[in-house]
Design an enzyme around this catalytic site. Structure first.
Site, PDB file in Angstrom:
ATOM      1  N   ASP A  93       0.857  -1.186   0.000  1.00 38.14           N
ATOM      2  CA  ASP A  93       0.000   0.000   0.000  1.00 38.14           C
ATOM      3  C   ASP A  93       0.894   1.237   0.000  1.00 38.14           C
ATOM      4  O   ASP A  93       1.956   1.234  -0.620  1.00 38.14           O
ATOM      5  CB  ASP A  93      -0.924  -0.052   1.226  1.00 38.14           C
ATOM      6  CG  ASP A  93      -2.201   0.762   1.058  1.00 38.14           C
ATOM      7  OD1 ASP A  93      -2.108   1.930   0.658  1.00 38.14           O
ATOM      8  OD2 ASP A  93      -3.294   0.240   1.352  1.00 38.14           O
ATOM      9  N   HIS A 120      -3.136   5.593   4.250  1.00 37.96           N
ATOM     10  CA  HIS A 120      -4.013   4.475   3.881  1.00 37.96           C
ATOM     11  C   HIS A 120      -3.428   3.130   4.287  1.00 37.96           C
ATOM     12  O   HIS A 120      -4.127   2.268   4.838  1.00 37.96           O
ATOM     13  CB  HIS A 120      -4.277   4.497   2.376  1.00 37.96           C
ATOM     14  CG  HIS A 120      -5.377   3.585   1.940  1.00 37.96           C
ATOM     15  ND1 HIS A 120      -5.175   2.237   1.689  1.00 37.96           N
ATOM     16  CD2 HIS A 120      -6.704   3.815   1.728  1.00 37.96           C
ATOM     17  CE1 HIS A 120      -6.316   1.690   1.330  1.00 37.96           C
ATOM     18  NE2 HIS A 120      -7.267   2.621   1.341  1.00 37.96           N
ATOM     19  N   ALA A 233      -6.579  -8.686  -8.429  1.00 36.53           N
ATOM     20  CA  ALA A 233      -7.678  -9.495  -7.882  1.00 36.53           C
ATOM     21  C   ALA A 233      -8.229 -10.504  -8.881  1.00 36.53           C
ATOM     22  O   ALA A 233      -8.661 -11.586  -8.501  1.00 36.53           O
ATOM     23  CB  ALA A 233      -8.801  -8.582  -7.394  1.00 36.53           C
ATOM     24  N   VAL A 238      -5.248 -15.434  -6.504  1.00 42.35           N
ATOM     25  CA  VAL A 238      -5.453 -14.276  -5.631  1.00 42.35           C
ATOM     26  C   VAL A 238      -6.850 -14.360  -5.032  1.00 42.35           C
ATOM     27  O   VAL A 238      -7.827 -14.612  -5.745  1.00 42.35           O
ATOM     28  CB  VAL A 238      -5.291 -12.950  -6.404  1.00 42.35           C
ATOM     29  CG1 VAL A 238      -5.616 -11.754  -5.511  1.00 42.35           C
ATOM     30  CG2 VAL A 238      -3.876 -12.823  -6.958  1.00 42.35           C
ATOM     31  N   SER A 286     -10.464  -2.044  -0.556  1.00 45.74           N
ATOM     32  CA  SER A 286      -9.121  -2.232   0.005  1.00 45.74           C
ATOM     33  C   SER A 286      -9.196  -2.518   1.501  1.00 45.74           C
ATOM     34  O   SER A 286      -8.382  -3.270   2.040  1.00 45.74           O
ATOM     35  CB  SER A 286      -8.266  -0.989  -0.246  1.00 45.74           C
ATOM     36  OG  SER A 286      -8.800   0.141   0.424  1.00 45.74           O
TER      37      SER A 286
END
Length: 422
Positions: A93, A120, A233, A238, A286
């Protein structure tokens, strides 16, 4: 925060949060009575900063009661069985601040990722592993897990396939057991595919947001694109996660994926800042990915014999049934035989594009229609059971007898037994 219409059954995306602060209702909790039942003003988390924006500072407001998402995930029950000890979770991130008190002593970072200008990454890390604090109801899912801060964006929060691929590789090299990826990109790359494959080869579970967080700052208010796949994703191997609100719903007009493996809380969730003991409020897939990565840490701590693929299988197989199955950490940690292949030997790949729930491009053609039909049938069953519970005992009390055939009052119906009287 503006009010938006919600689709009651299909789970689409959440309402955007305006920059500034929002008023957050605080649920009373016996463990943290301070300010219980009051309203707390929390600053809003952003996923990226414009070039002229200053770095985000810590918050001075604290949410003292247990947040809805923590109650929804039944974390207080789950912690009796696992707290994430011994598991390293990487957060790919904006970085993770080692100055955040809730993460003190459990944060390491690669390549300068210990400095988080946006905030974040630190927020996501707090959802995963923040320690409990006196007088505060909030805590991370895996509150004894270790956190690895990894830069997956530039200093302002912008991500590319190259930056995310580099972050995943760095997490693998540092020995991460679980890798939480906040970015959801409109395209992938050969390097990103190779990075995910490398994680699988090293038994690290990659958990990623199924869609981007809604844009903030100068990009806010843009028309969302048509339903589509986002990377990493959408890549096989994943665990793809979609965000839902307290009612399990999402508003119209937001980002929609073509498929997702799990859904988790992500609308108006409480989390930490880069410094101080205050809290922020944030929304987006997220954050749902962060909750899921924390749950994966609980499973890997409680069941160290499971591979990354088997951990993903356990999370999906124990999820609460819904249009997109909803994360259930308690069931994932405690259920016996949740992953029947856990002791079968070779790792399996049951998650990713091959097993994800595919969402319809036109909601009227898919899960909404099926859900209405299922709800209607279920409602009929409930009414039938209720009728039987009331009518049949009365019938027995009146000495009804059953004879072959038809509706009440017709030949062959259940009729009053007139023997012994007229």
């Amino acid at each position: 925060m503006r009010t938006m219409r919600r689709r009651p059954l299909i789970r689409l995306l959440l309402a955007p949060l305006a920059a500034g602060s929002v008023l957050v209702p605080v649920t009373p909790a016996a463990a943290v009575p301070e300010d219980a039942g009051t309203t707390v003003k929390l600053p809003v988390l952003v996923s990226a900063l414009d070039a002229d924006q200053a770095c985000r500072r810590g918050s001075t407001s604290r949410a003292t009661a247990v947040p809805w998402e923590q109650q929804s995930l039944q974390l207080s029950r789950t912690w009796a069985f696992s707290s994430g000890a011994g598991v390293k979770v990487a957060v790919v991130d904006t970085g993770v601040s080692a100055k955040a008190p809730a993460l003190k002593g459990r944060v390491s970072a690669t390549r300068g990722a210990g400095d988080d200008c946006v905030g974040h990454g630190t927020f996501v890390a707090g959802l995963i592993a923040a320690a409990p604090a006196k007088g505060v109801g909030f805590a991370g899912v895996a509150r004894e897990a270790r956190v690895l801060g990894v830069r997956g964006t530039d200093a302002r929060g912008a991500a590319t396939p190259a930056s995310v691929a580099s972050g995943i590789r760095a997490a693998v090299a540092a020995g991460a057991d679980v890798i939480s990826v906040s970015a959801a990109l409109p395209s992938g790359s050969a390097a990103l595919t190779a990075a995910v494959d490398e994680a699988a080869a090293h038994d690290a579970l990659v958990v990623a947001a199924a869609v981007p967080d809604e844009p903030t700052g100068s990009a806010a208010g843009a028309t969302p694109p048509a339903p589509r796949a986002y990377w990493p994703a959408a890549q096989r191997g994943v665990l793809s996660v979609l965000d839902v609100d307290v009612k399990g719903g999402r508003p119209d007009g937001a980002y929609t994926p073509l498929a997702a493996d799990l859904a988790a809380p992500g609308d108006g969730v409480v989390g930490i800042g880069t410094a101080g003991t205050g809290h922020f409020i944030g929304s987006g897939a997220s954050l749902a990915a962060g909750f899921t990565a924390g749950a994966a840490a609980l499973v890997r701590s409680a069941h160290p014999e499971l591979t990354a693929a088997q951990t993903a299988a356990r999370l999906t197989s124990t999820a609460y049934p819904d249009v997109v199955p909803r994360l259930d950490p308690y069931a994932a940690v405690t259920h016996v035989g949740a992953a029947s292949d856990a002791t079968a030997g070779a790792p399996v790949q049951r998650y990713g594009e091959a097993s994800a729930v595919h969402l319809p491009v036109n909601p009227a053609d898919g899960p909404t229609t099926r859900a209405v039909l299922i709800a209607s049938v279920a409602g009929g069953v409930v009414l039938l059971v209720a009728w039987a519970a009331v009518v049949l005992p009365r019938g027995r009390a009146r000495r009804w007898r059953t004879v072959p055939g038809g509706a009440p009052g017709a030949s062959g119906a259940s009729v009053p037994d007139r023997a012994g009287g007229s």
